[in-house]
Design a protein around this motif. Structure first.
Motif, PDB file in Angstrom:
ATOM      1  N   ALA A  40      72.143  42.212  82.537  1.00  0.00           N
ATOM      2  CA  ALA A  40      72.787  41.846  81.282  1.00  0.00           C
ATOM      3  C   ALA A  40      71.740  41.507  80.236  1.00  0.00           C
ATOM      4  O   ALA A  40      70.605  41.138  80.549  1.00  0.00           O
ATOM      5  N   ALA A  41      72.131  41.628  78.979  1.00  0.00           N
ATOM      6  CA  ALA A  41      71.284  41.249  77.850  1.00  0.00           C
ATOM      7  C   ALA A  41      72.189  40.809  76.710  1.00  0.00           C
ATOM      8  O   ALA A  41      73.279  41.358  76.516  1.00  0.00           O
ATOM      9  N   PHE A  42      71.760  39.812  75.983  1.00  0.00           N
ATOM     10  CA  PHE A  42      72.493  39.403  74.788  1.00  0.00           C
ATOM     11  C   PHE A  42      71.507  38.774  73.809  1.00  0.00           C
ATOM     12  O   PHE A  42      70.430  38.297  74.205  1.00  0.00           O
ATOM     13  N   GLY A  43      71.857  38.797  72.525  1.00  0.00           N
ATOM     14  CA  GLY A  43      70.936  38.255  71.552  1.00  0.00           C
ATOM     15  C   GLY A  43      71.420  38.424  70.127  1.00  0.00           C
ATOM     16  O   GLY A  43      72.555  38.847  69.870  1.00  0.00           O
ATOM     17  N   VAL A  44      70.527  38.086  69.196  1.00  0.00           N
ATOM     18  CA  VAL A  44      70.796  38.197  67.771  1.00  0.00           C
ATOM     19  C   VAL A  44      69.607  38.897  67.122  1.00  0.00           C
ATOM     20  O   VAL A  44      68.482  38.864  67.628  1.00  0.00           O
ATOM     21  N   GLY A  45      69.856  39.537  65.995  1.00  0.00           N
ATOM     22  CA  GLY A  45      68.786  40.207  65.268  1.00  0.00           C
ATOM     23  C   GLY A  45      69.233  40.535  63.868  1.00  0.00           C
ATOM     24  O   GLY A  45      70.433  40.599  63.574  1.00  0.00           O
ATOM     25  N   GLY A  46      68.262  40.741  62.990  1.00  0.00           N
ATOM     26  CA  GLY A  46      68.605  41.088  61.615  1.00  0.00           C
ATOM     27  C   GLY A  46      67.381  41.121  60.737  1.00  0.00           C
ATOM     28  O   GLY A  46      66.239  41.146  61.204  1.00  0.00           O
TER      29      GLY A  46
ATOM     30  N   GLN B 136      65.756  41.278  53.028  1.00  0.00           N
ATOM     31  CA  GLN B 136      64.969  42.182  52.192  1.00  0.00           C
ATOM     32  C   GLN B 136      65.035  41.780  50.726  1.00  0.00           C
ATOM     33  O   GLN B 136      66.054  41.266  50.249  1.00  0.00           O
ATOM     34  N   GLN B 137      63.939  42.071  50.027  1.00  0.00           N
ATOM     35  CA  GLN B 137      63.898  41.938  48.582  1.00  0.00           C
ATOM     36  C   GLN B 137      63.145  43.135  48.024  1.00  0.00           C
ATOM     37  O   GLN B 137      61.998  43.388  48.384  1.00  0.00           O
ATOM     38  N   SER B 138      63.799  43.885  47.160  1.00  0.00           N
ATOM     39  CA  SER B 138      63.194  45.066  46.539  1.00  0.00           C
ATOM     40  C   SER B 138      63.002  44.810  45.051  1.00  0.00           C
ATOM     41  O   SER B 138      63.908  44.300  44.378  1.00  0.00           O
ATOM     42  N   GLU B 139      61.813  45.186  44.542  1.00  0.00           N
ATOM     43  CA  GLU B 139      61.486  44.955  43.140  1.00  0.00           C
ATOM     44  C   GLU B 139      61.016  46.250  42.493  1.00  0.00           C
ATOM     45  O   GLU B 139      60.411  47.100  43.150  1.00  0.00           O
ATOM     46  N   ASN B 140      61.271  46.384  41.204  1.00  0.00           N
ATOM     47  CA  ASN B 140      60.741  47.482  40.399  1.00  0.00           C
ATOM     48  C   ASN B 140      59.562  46.961  39.597  1.00  0.00           C
ATOM     49  O   ASN B 140      59.714  46.083  38.749  1.00  0.00           O
ATOM     50  N   GLN B 141      58.351  47.505  39.869  1.00  0.00           N
ATOM     51  CA  GLN B 141      57.152  47.066  39.169  1.00  0.00           C
ATOM     52  C   GLN B 141      56.755  48.026  38.047  1.00  0.00           C
ATOM     53  O   GLN B 141      55.924  47.685  37.210  1.00  0.00           O
ATOM     54  N   GLY B 142      57.337  49.230  38.025  1.00  0.00           N
ATOM     55  CA  GLY B 142      56.964  50.227  37.027  1.00  0.00           C
ATOM     56  C   GLY B 142      57.858  50.197  35.808  1.00  0.00           C
ATOM     57  O   GLY B 142      58.723  49.322  35.647  1.00  0.00           O
ATOM     58  N   ASP B 143      57.690  51.198  34.939  1.00  0.00           N
ATOM     59  CA  ASP B 143      58.509  51.275  33.726  1.00  0.00           C
ATOM     60  C   ASP B 143      59.578  52.357  33.825  1.00  0.00           C
ATOM     61  O   ASP B 143      60.282  52.630  32.856  1.00  0.00           O
ATOM     62  N   GLU B 144      59.687  53.016  34.993  1.00  0.00           N
ATOM     63  CA  GLU B 144      60.772  53.958  35.253  1.00  0.00           C
ATOM     64  C   GLU B 144      61.582  53.435  36.436  1.00  0.00           C
ATOM     65  O   GLU B 144      61.047  52.779  37.325  1.00  0.00           O
ATOM     66  N   PHE B 145      62.865  53.738  36.442  1.00  0.00           N
ATOM     67  CA  PHE B 145      63.750  53.178  37.460  1.00  0.00           C
ATOM     68  C   PHE B 145      64.693  54.252  37.990  1.00  0.00           C
ATOM     69  O   PHE B 145      65.229  55.047  37.225  1.00  0.00           O
ATOM     70  N   LEU B 146      64.877  54.258  39.284  1.00  0.00           N
ATOM     71  CA  LEU B 146      65.891  55.106  39.898  1.00  0.00           C
ATOM     72  C   LEU B 146      67.009  54.248  40.473  1.00  0.00           C
ATOM     73  O   LEU B 146      68.184  54.597  40.389  1.00  0.00           O
ATOM     74  N   ILE B 147      66.639  53.111  41.074  1.00  0.00           N
ATOM     75  CA  ILE B 147      67.608  52.143  41.577  1.00  0.00           C
ATOM     76  C   ILE B 147      67.210  50.766  41.048  1.00  0.00           C
ATOM     77  O   ILE B 147      66.049  50.521  40.727  1.00  0.00           O
ATOM     78  N   PRO B 148      68.150  49.826  40.942  1.00  0.00           N
ATOM     79  CA  PRO B 148      67.804  48.478  40.491  1.00  0.00           C
ATOM     80  C   PRO B 148      67.167  47.669  41.614  1.00  0.00           C
ATOM     81  O   PRO B 148      67.244  48.028  42.788  1.00  0.00           O
ATOM     82  N   ALA B 149      66.526  46.571  41.243  1.00  0.00           N
ATOM     83  CA  ALA B 149      66.029  45.632  42.246  1.00  0.00           C
ATOM     84  C   ALA B 149      67.221  45.044  42.996  1.00  0.00           C
ATOM     85  O   ALA B 149      68.324  44.910  42.446  1.00  0.00           O
ATOM     86  N   TYR B 150      66.985  44.678  44.280  1.00  0.00           N
ATOM     87  CA  TYR B 150      68.112  44.157  45.057  1.00  0.00           C
ATOM     88  C   TYR B 150      67.635  43.179  46.122  1.00  0.00           C
ATOM     89  O   TYR B 150      66.449  43.100  46.457  1.00  0.00           O
ATOM     90  N   ARG B 151      68.604  42.441  46.678  1.00  0.00           N
ATOM     91  CA  ARG B 151      68.394  41.562  47.825  1.00  0.00           C
ATOM     92  C   ARG B 151      69.394  41.946  48.908  1.00  0.00           C
ATOM     93  O   ARG B 151      70.546  42.288  48.606  1.00  0.00           O
ATOM     94  N   LEU B 152      68.948  41.871  50.152  1.00  0.00           N
ATOM     95  CA  LEU B 152      69.802  42.257  51.280  1.00  0.00           C
ATOM     96  C   LEU B 152      69.627  41.252  52.413  1.00  0.00           C
ATOM     97  O   LEU B 152      68.500  40.856  52.734  1.00  0.00           O
ATOM     98  N   LEU B 153      70.739  40.835  52.994  1.00  0.00           N
ATOM     99  CA  LEU B 153      70.733  39.988  54.188  1.00  0.00           C
ATOM    100  C   LEU B 153      71.528  40.693  55.272  1.00  0.00           C
ATOM    101  O   LEU B 153      72.636  41.194  55.017  1.00  0.00           O
ATOM    102  N   ASP B 154      70.970  40.741  56.479  1.00  0.00           N
ATOM    103  CA  ASP B 154      71.581  41.488  57.575  1.00  0.00           C
ATOM    104  C   ASP B 154      71.487  40.646  58.848  1.00  0.00           C
ATOM    105  O   ASP B 154      70.436  40.063  59.144  1.00  0.00           O
ATOM    106  N   ALA B 155      72.582  40.576  59.599  1.00  0.00           N
ATOM    107  CA  ALA B 155      72.576  39.822  60.858  1.00  0.00           C
ATOM    108  C   ALA B 155      73.541  40.475  61.835  1.00  0.00           C
ATOM    109  O   ALA B 155      74.583  41.017  61.446  1.00  0.00           O
TER     110      ALA B 155
END
Length: 682
Positions: free
Chosen positions: A349-355, A358-377
């Motif tokens: 048997a095995a059991f557990g948690v994981g996740g 994330q934090q994504s930032e745009n450092q340039g002057d062109e953008f394809l997607i916006p900056a975002y934050r993600l939480l996963d569990a």
């Protein structure tokens, strides 16, 4: 500094002479336990990480492919995904020579989880020209799990998992050091890697440095293809402590890739840089990684705890070599805690948690997607039990993912979404006879849409399309059934597997038939992310005939078909058949050992199942290859390994259906001859 054409001829003649010297009386060959041509019953005893904890290959109900270190070193490739793309059911989406994305049974991008150093690899894998940031020289072996693996890895493991195992630590009381180099004729690729490791009193360490350069590749139709040159540099290190209670290890890594961007024909002419030098347009990818990996013995089981941090920075230089236009920076904190017990009565048997966070930032002057934050569990539990001739395994998992992005320049609306999913699997392996196994598995997978699919609004350099996201997309859920069998005898072995995968809310980009303008006023075809209920089905088969010990005739076949709401799905690989005749030459070990020569033919069928308006059909092609290799032994020790490989010997002009350069009129690489040399220093 680099090898020229005259040098190539000298090397080819030298290896031919070496092959002639190797020819001699037959003897018993030294065996590599992971060699794909060796007895299938031996392969079944290999322990894999598995989807329900560590288990033997023969007890795994899902299709699994294992690639050994020796096999990886005997392949010519521009990156680690390119080295796997010939495996049954595995393909690649390629952009030139330096960028490859894995595809398993027709599914790629965020539908495959890649694991390296025990850590889920997180870069910008949603993007078309975003590859996998892993140094292939640091990969010791590979496990490929085909089918939904959300049970152990959560969202994104809808198609399967590719696990890259790093170099093992040295044996107690020893030191190791190795120098390897390679050269490829078509794109002038020059690469080398140097590694060192040791284990003294339970204190273990590994160090590796790799470097690689390539100019533009060429073929008979296009000549040199501007923008397909690349360079790659990587460093990795490990320090740890082995004790009776378990181990603790810290891994650090840095990967730097500089690929060119092929823009295709303009007014019937291919223009742009073709040499080794970095010229615009190009990308820079920096990937930093730190992993703290721990295993503690706990009664009859063990506790595994892992914490990792990754930073991925991807920059695109279009107008200036000094200032990036697009500049993404992604920070990811991963965690994984689980308990495994191998003797819980009759059960494992095995059991557990994981996740991850994330934090994504745009450092340039062109953008394809916006900056975002993600939480996963996610939380999971698995169990398995083996009877005399039957093995049962399965488990359940629950995942929760929160995603939030903010408004940016009236171009991106604020977005906040919460996704959740329950997944699981159950599988059986029945030993019908000592040499015959039957496997069946049913699994439910889950994938939350990524921010590119939800919010894209712009053009990437090299994509040749304007992408529009769809904020209303729902998560994908799959239900896949697998049925497989394997049979092994003294003279041949057979493995076959079929699958059927039903995916609800399958997400894909479809051409709208309109055009949109970028910031510079250029017009591009518009693509909109949509979804539908999809069905994918197909399978793989492998037949290895070995009439006597030294001769092996291997054949593998792969097929997948995908449809959604009556339409063919885009980016589906064509049917593929690969045949190889391999003759192993064995000697007394005083000079040459493990010598072989091989001849292979790859047939890729016509892909006439495509999404109309978005794709076009791709013609069939056949490629012929040769390979040869040997170990050099002096005073009973291996002093070097030499490998010669030749791909596309007839210099066939062809286009792969999953090549992104197809739609800018560029064909794949022509004839390529590679030479590899590996020298253990001590």
């Amino acid at each position: 500094m680099f090898l020229q054409r005259g040098h190539i001829g000298f090397l080819v003649r030298a290896v031919i002479l070496l092959a002639l010297l190797c020819a001699g009386p037959l003897a018993t060959a030294q065996e590599d336990t992971l060699d794909i041509f060796h007895n299938h019953l031996e392969l079944q005893e290999i322990v894999v990480t598995g989807l329900t904890g560590d288990s033997r290959l023969k007890d795994t109900p899902s299709p699994v492919t294992i690639i050994s270190a020796r096999e990886l070193k005997a392949r010519a490739s521009s990156n680690i995904i390119d080295a796997l793309a010939g495996e049954p059911g595995v393909s690649q989406i390629s952009t030139g020579g330096g960028i490859s994305k894995p595809v398993i049974r027709g599914l790629g991008y965020n539908r495959i989880v890649v694991v390296a150093d025990g850590l889920r690899q997180e870069g910008q894998q949603w993007g078309d020209e975003h590859g996998i940031e892993i140094d292939g020289n640091a990969v010791h072996s590979v496990e490929i799990f085909k089918g939904p693996a959300s049970l152990m890895y959560g969202s994104d493991a809808l198609a399967g998992v590719i696990i890259f195992h790093s170099d093992p630590v040295a044996a107690p009381g020893t030191f190791t050091a190795d120098l390897s180099s390679e050269y490829q004729s078509n794109n002038g690729l020059v690469g080398y890697t140097l590694s060192h490791g040791g284990n003294q009193g339970g204190v273990v360490w590994n160090l590796r440095f790799s470097d690689k350069y390539a100019h533009a590749y060429r073929n008979k139709a296009d000549g040199p293809v501007p923008g397909t040159q690349f360079s790659e540099r990587a460093f990795s290190g490990l320090a740890g402590l082995n004790r009776s209670w378990g181990y603790t290890r810290l891994r650090l890594g840095y990967y730097h890739l500089v690929p060119g961007l092929a823009e295709g024909y303009e007014d019937g002419v291919l223009e742009g840089p073709v040499g080794y030098a970095r010229e615009i347009p190009f990308q820079q990818v920096h990937h930093y990684k730190a992993v703290w990996d721990n295993t503690l013995r706990a009664g009859s089981g063990r506790i595994k705890a892992l914490v990792g941090f990754q930073q991925n920075r991807r920059q695109e230089y279009e107008e200036s070599a000094d200032e990036a236009g697009l500049d993404f920076r992604l920070n990811t904190l991963n965690y994984d805690l689980k308990y495994q017990n191998d003797s819980w009565g009759a059960w494992k048997a095995a059991f557990g948690v994981g996740g991850m966070a994330q934090q994504s930032e745009n450092q340039g002057d062109e953008f394809l997607i916006p900056a975002y934050r993600l939480l996963d569990a996610g939380v999971f539990a698995t169990a398995s039990r083996a009877w005399e001739r039957l093995t049962l395994s399965g488990g359940l998992r629950y995942d929760l993912r929160a995603l939030r992005s903010e408004e940016l320049e009236d171009r991106f609306a604020p977005l906040e979404r919460l996704f959740q999913g329950v997944t699981g699997s159950v599988g059986l392996v029945w030993q019908a006879a000592p040499e015959w196994n039957i496997r069946t598995n049913a699994a439910r997978g889950f994938r939350a849409p990524n921010l590119s699919e939800l919010s894209s609004n712009g053009v990437h350099e090299g994509t040749v399309r304007y992408e529009l996201g769809n904020a209303g997309l729902q998560p994908e859920f799959s239900l896949q059934g697998d049925l497989g069998t394997d049979f092994s005898s003294r003279y041949f072995s057979v493995q076959a597997a079929v699958f059927c995968n039903s995916i609800r809310n399958y997400i894909f980009a479809e051409k709208t038939g309109t055009q949109l303008t970028d910031e510079d006023g250029n017009l591009y075809d518009a693509y909109f992310y949509t979804s539908g209920d999809a069905l994918l089905y197909g399978g793989e088969a492998h037949l290895d005939i070995h009439p006597f010990h030294s001769l092996h005739i291997g054949n593998t076949f792969s097929y997948v078909r995908g449809t959604a709401d009556g339409k063919d799905l885009p980016m589906m690989p064509a049917p593929r058949l690969r045949s190889e005749v391999k003759y192993e030459i064995s000697h007394d070990g005083r000079l040459f050992n493990n010598s072989y020569v091989a001849f292979n033919v790859l047939w890729v069928g016509k892909q006439d199942h495509f999404l109309p308006g978005t794709e076009t059909a791709t013609e069939a092609y056949t490629l012929i290859g040769l390979s040869a290799g040997t170990d050099l032994f002096i005073k009973g020790k291996r002093r070097a390994t030499l490998t010669l490989l030749a791909d596309n010997l007839t210099d066939r002009v062809y286009t792969d259906h999953l090549s992104r350069l197809k739609y800018v009129g560029i064909r794949n690489m022509g004839r390529n001859i590679a030479l590899k040399l590996d020298i253990p220093l001590f």
